[in-house]
Design an enzyme around this catalytic site. Structure first.
Site, PDB file in Angstrom:
ATOM      1  N   LYS A   1     -59.625   6.749 -75.545  1.00  0.00           N
ATOM      2  CA  LYS A   1     -60.795   6.005 -76.039  1.00  0.00           C
ATOM      3  C   LYS A   1     -60.423   5.087 -77.200  1.00  0.00           C
ATOM      4  O   LYS A   1     -60.817   3.939 -77.238  1.00  0.00           O
ATOM      5  CB  LYS A   1     -61.898   6.968 -76.530  1.00  0.00           C
ATOM      6  CG  LYS A   1     -62.370   7.981 -75.512  1.00  0.00           C
ATOM      7  CD  LYS A   1     -63.529   8.826 -76.064  1.00  0.00           C
ATOM      8  CE  LYS A   1     -63.168   9.697 -77.262  1.00  0.00           C
ATOM      9  NZ  LYS A   1     -62.220  10.793 -76.961  1.00  0.00           N
TER      10      LYS A   1
ATOM     11  N   ARG B   1     -71.159  13.122 -79.987  1.00  0.00           N
ATOM     12  CA  ARG B   1     -70.414  14.220 -79.392  1.00  0.00           C
ATOM     13  C   ARG B   1     -71.303  15.418 -79.109  1.00  0.00           C
ATOM     14  O   ARG B   1     -70.828  16.421 -78.574  1.00  0.00           O
ATOM     15  CB  ARG B   1     -69.307  14.658 -80.354  1.00  0.00           C
ATOM     16  CG  ARG B   1     -67.916  14.114 -80.029  1.00  0.00           C
ATOM     17  CD  ARG B   1     -67.023  14.584 -81.151  1.00  0.00           C
ATOM     18  NE  ARG B   1     -65.640  14.710 -80.851  1.00  0.00           N
ATOM     19  CZ  ARG B   1     -64.711  13.813 -81.196  1.00  0.00           C
ATOM     20  NH1 ARG B   1     -65.032  12.683 -81.734  1.00  0.00           N
ATOM     21  NH2 ARG B   1     -63.440  14.075 -80.971  1.00  0.00           N
TER      22      ARG B   1
ATOM     23  N   ARG C   1     -48.586  13.221 -79.155  1.00  0.00           N
ATOM     24  CA  ARG C   1     -49.166  12.022 -79.784  1.00  0.00           C
ATOM     25  C   ARG C   1     -48.672  11.861 -81.226  1.00  0.00           C
ATOM     26  O   ARG C   1     -48.555  12.820 -81.965  1.00  0.00           O
ATOM     27  CB  ARG C   1     -50.689  12.145 -79.781  1.00  0.00           C
ATOM     28  CG  ARG C   1     -51.368  11.008 -80.528  1.00  0.00           C
ATOM     29  CD  ARG C   1     -52.800  10.857 -80.133  1.00  0.00           C
ATOM     30  NE  ARG C   1     -53.663  11.886 -80.692  1.00  0.00           N
ATOM     31  CZ  ARG C   1     -54.981  11.895 -80.530  1.00  0.00           C
ATOM     32  NH1 ARG C   1     -55.575  10.969 -79.809  1.00  0.00           N
ATOM     33  NH2 ARG C   1     -55.703  12.857 -81.058  1.00  0.00           N
TER      34      ARG C   1
ATOM     35  N   ARG D   1     -51.110  14.401 -86.096  1.00  0.00           N
ATOM     36  CA  ARG D   1     -52.348  14.919 -86.662  1.00  0.00           C
ATOM     37  C   ARG D   1     -52.328  16.444 -86.643  1.00  0.00           C
ATOM     38  O   ARG D   1     -51.837  17.049 -85.703  1.00  0.00           O
ATOM     39  CB  ARG D   1     -53.535  14.424 -85.820  1.00  0.00           C
ATOM     40  CG  ARG D   1     -53.910  13.002 -86.139  1.00  0.00           C
ATOM     41  CD  ARG D   1     -54.904  12.430 -85.164  1.00  0.00           C
ATOM     42  NE  ARG D   1     -56.008  13.337 -84.830  1.00  0.00           N
ATOM     43  CZ  ARG D   1     -57.044  12.995 -84.076  1.00  0.00           C
ATOM     44  NH1 ARG D   1     -57.118  11.766 -83.570  1.00  0.00           N
ATOM     45  NH2 ARG D   1     -57.991  13.849 -83.801  1.00  0.00           N
TER      46      ARG D   1
ATOM     47  N   ARG E   1     -60.196  22.126 -79.195  1.00  0.00           N
ATOM     48  CA  ARG E   1     -60.946  20.870 -79.083  1.00  0.00           C
ATOM     49  C   ARG E   1     -61.411  20.637 -77.647  1.00  0.00           C
ATOM     50  O   ARG E   1     -62.495  20.108 -77.422  1.00  0.00           O
ATOM     51  CB  ARG E   1     -60.089  19.702 -79.569  1.00  0.00           C
ATOM     52  CG  ARG E   1     -59.960  19.688 -81.088  1.00  0.00           C
ATOM     53  CD  ARG E   1     -58.782  18.869 -81.553  1.00  0.00           C
ATOM     54  NE  ARG E   1     -58.938  17.461 -81.287  1.00  0.00           N
ATOM     55  CZ  ARG E   1     -57.926  16.612 -81.139  1.00  0.00           C
ATOM     56  NH1 ARG E   1     -56.678  17.045 -81.201  1.00  0.00           N
ATOM     57  NH2 ARG E   1     -58.160  15.348 -80.929  1.00  0.00           N
TER      58      ARG E   1
HETATM   59  P1  AMP Z   1     -61.201  12.277 -82.996  1.00  0.00           P
HETATM   60  O1  AMP Z   1     -60.311  11.430 -83.848  1.00  0.00           O
HETATM   61  O2  AMP Z   1     -62.305  11.482 -82.371  1.00  0.00           O
HETATM   62  O3  AMP Z   1     -60.441  13.121 -82.011  1.00  0.00           O
HETATM   63  O4  AMP Z   1     -61.937  13.291 -83.988  1.00  0.00           O
HETATM   64  C1  AMP Z   1     -61.194  14.218 -84.744  1.00  0.00           C
HETATM   65  C2  AMP Z   1     -62.098  15.299 -85.306  1.00  0.00           C
HETATM   66  O5  AMP Z   1     -63.082  14.711 -86.172  1.00  0.00           O
HETATM   67  C3  AMP Z   1     -62.890  16.074 -84.292  1.00  0.00           C
HETATM   68  O6  AMP Z   1     -62.152  17.132 -83.704  1.00  0.00           O
HETATM   69  C4  AMP Z   1     -64.048  16.590 -85.146  1.00  0.00           C
HETATM   70  O7  AMP Z   1     -63.643  17.655 -85.991  1.00  0.00           O
HETATM   71  C5  AMP Z   1     -64.317  15.398 -86.051  1.00  0.00           C
HETATM   72  N1  AMP Z   1     -65.288  14.462 -85.418  1.00  0.00           N
HETATM   73  C6  AMP Z   1     -65.065  13.181 -85.020  1.00  0.00           C
HETATM   74  N2  AMP Z   1     -66.167  12.644 -84.494  1.00  0.00           N
HETATM   75  C7  AMP Z   1     -67.121  13.610 -84.557  1.00  0.00           C
HETATM   76  C8  AMP Z   1     -68.473  13.686 -84.153  1.00  0.00           C
HETATM   77  N3  AMP Z   1     -69.085  12.652 -83.561  1.00  0.00           N
HETATM   78  N4  AMP Z   1     -69.127  14.850 -84.380  1.00  0.00           N
HETATM   79  C9  AMP Z   1     -68.558  15.899 -84.975  1.00  0.00           C
HETATM   80  N5  AMP Z   1     -67.272  15.903 -85.366  1.00  0.00           N
HETATM   81  C10 AMP Z   1     -66.559  14.767 -85.165  1.00  0.00           C
END
Ligand code: AMP
Length: 212
Positions: free
Chosen positions: A13, A88, A127, A160, A171
Site C-alpha cells: 500500500k 483499520r 523489509r 522496523r 499484525r
Molecule cells: P503501518 O505502517 O501502516 O503498518 O502501521 C504500523 C503500526 O501503526 C500498526 O501496526 C499500528 O500499531 C499503528 N497504526 C497505523 N495505522 C493505524 C490505524 N489506522 N489504527 C490503529 N493503529 C494504526
C-alpha cells in the site's frame, strides 16, 4: 480524488500510495508513518502509540481518528488524498465517513490489495525502510543498489521493530480480526475494487490506475 488503500501489512500500500500521490499532487496520508514520526520525536502521543505499535497491536481509535481529522484540515488535502493504513477498524471507517460528510464529501474508491499470507510473511520479514523518506525495500526481491542505503535519498535503511516475525504474525491476526470486515463495509457502499498485489510494482500501479 479521495482514495483509501486497504489491505494487510506488507501488501504494498505504502509504495503504491507514494507513487500515485506524487503523480497526482495530492498527499499520501499514512497513519503508520505519522505515528512512527511522533514516536521518533518523543511526543506524548508518539510514546503512547509506540507501546502498541512495537507489539503489533492497533493504536486506540480516538488517537488515530484525531490525527487524521487534523491532517484532513490541512490545505493540501482539499484537492484529494490517498489514505494509506487508515481506516483499520469499523469505528475508524464510520468516523471518517462522518468527517467527510460534514463537508459534503465521501470516499470515492477503496483499493483492496490482495496478497497471500505466505508472500506477506516473506515480504515483511525481509523489509527494510528508509529512515528519512520511508521508501521500502525488500532484501531478496527489491534490494537497494547500495547495501543499507536508500536509492532515492541516500538515507539509512533500518528494520522496523514490528517487522520481527512474532510482531508480523500478531499484525496479520489483528488485520484479519479488525480490518478485514471493512471489505464488506465498503463493498456495501459500492466503492471497493480488488487489485492483486503480487507481481511487478509497475503492473500493480497500472491496475490501480484503471480502477480509479
Ligand atoms: P503501518 O505502517 O501502516 O503498518 O502501521 C504500523 C503500526 O501503526 C500498526 O501496526 C499500528 O500499531 C499503528 N497504526 C497505523 N495505522 C493505524 C490505524 N489506522 N489504527 C490503529 N493503529 C494504526
Amino acid at each position: 480524488m479521495r482514495l483509501i488503500f486497504l489491505g494487510p501489512p506488507g501488501a504494498g500500500k505504502g509504495t503504491q500510495a507514494r507513487t500515485l500521490a506524487e503523480a497526482e499532487g495530492i498527499p499520501q496520508i499514512a497513519t503508520g508513518d505519522m505515528l512512527r514520526d511522533a514516536a521518533a520525536r518523543g511526543t506524548r502521543l508518539g510514546l503512547e502509540a509506540k507501546s502498541y505499535m512495537d507489539r503489533g497491536a492497533l493504536v486506540p481509535d480516538e488517537v488515530v481518528v484525531g490525527l487524521v481529522a487534523e491532517r484532513l484540515e490541512a490545505p493540501d488535502a482539499t484537492k484529494g488524498f490517498v489514505l494509506d493504513g487508515f481506516p483499520r477498524t469499523l469505528a475508524q471507517a464510520e468516523a471518517l465517513e462522518r468527517m467527510l460528510k460534514d463537508r459534503d464529501l465521501a470516499v470515492e474508491r477503496v483499493i483492496y490489495f490482495e496478497v497471500s499470507e505466505r508472500e506477506l510473511l516473506r515480504r515483511l520479514t525481509g523489509r527494510r525502510v528508509c529512515r528519512q523518506c520511508q521508501s521500502a525495500y525488500q532484501l531478496v526481491s527489491a534490494p537497494p543498489k547500495r547495501e543499507g542505503r536508500c536509492d532515492r535519498c541516500g538515507g539509512e535503511l533500518y528494520q522496523r521493530e514490528d517487522d520481527s516475525e512474532a510482531a508480523v504474525r500478531r499484525r496479520l491476526e489483528v488485520y484479519a480480526a479488525q480490518t478485514k470486515p471493512l471489505l464488506e463495509y465498503y463493498r456495501g457502499r459500492g466503492v471497493l475494487t480488488t487489485v492483486v498485489g503480487e507481481g511487478a510494482p509497475a503492473a500493480i500501479g497500472s491496475a490501480i490506475r484503471r480502477a480509479i
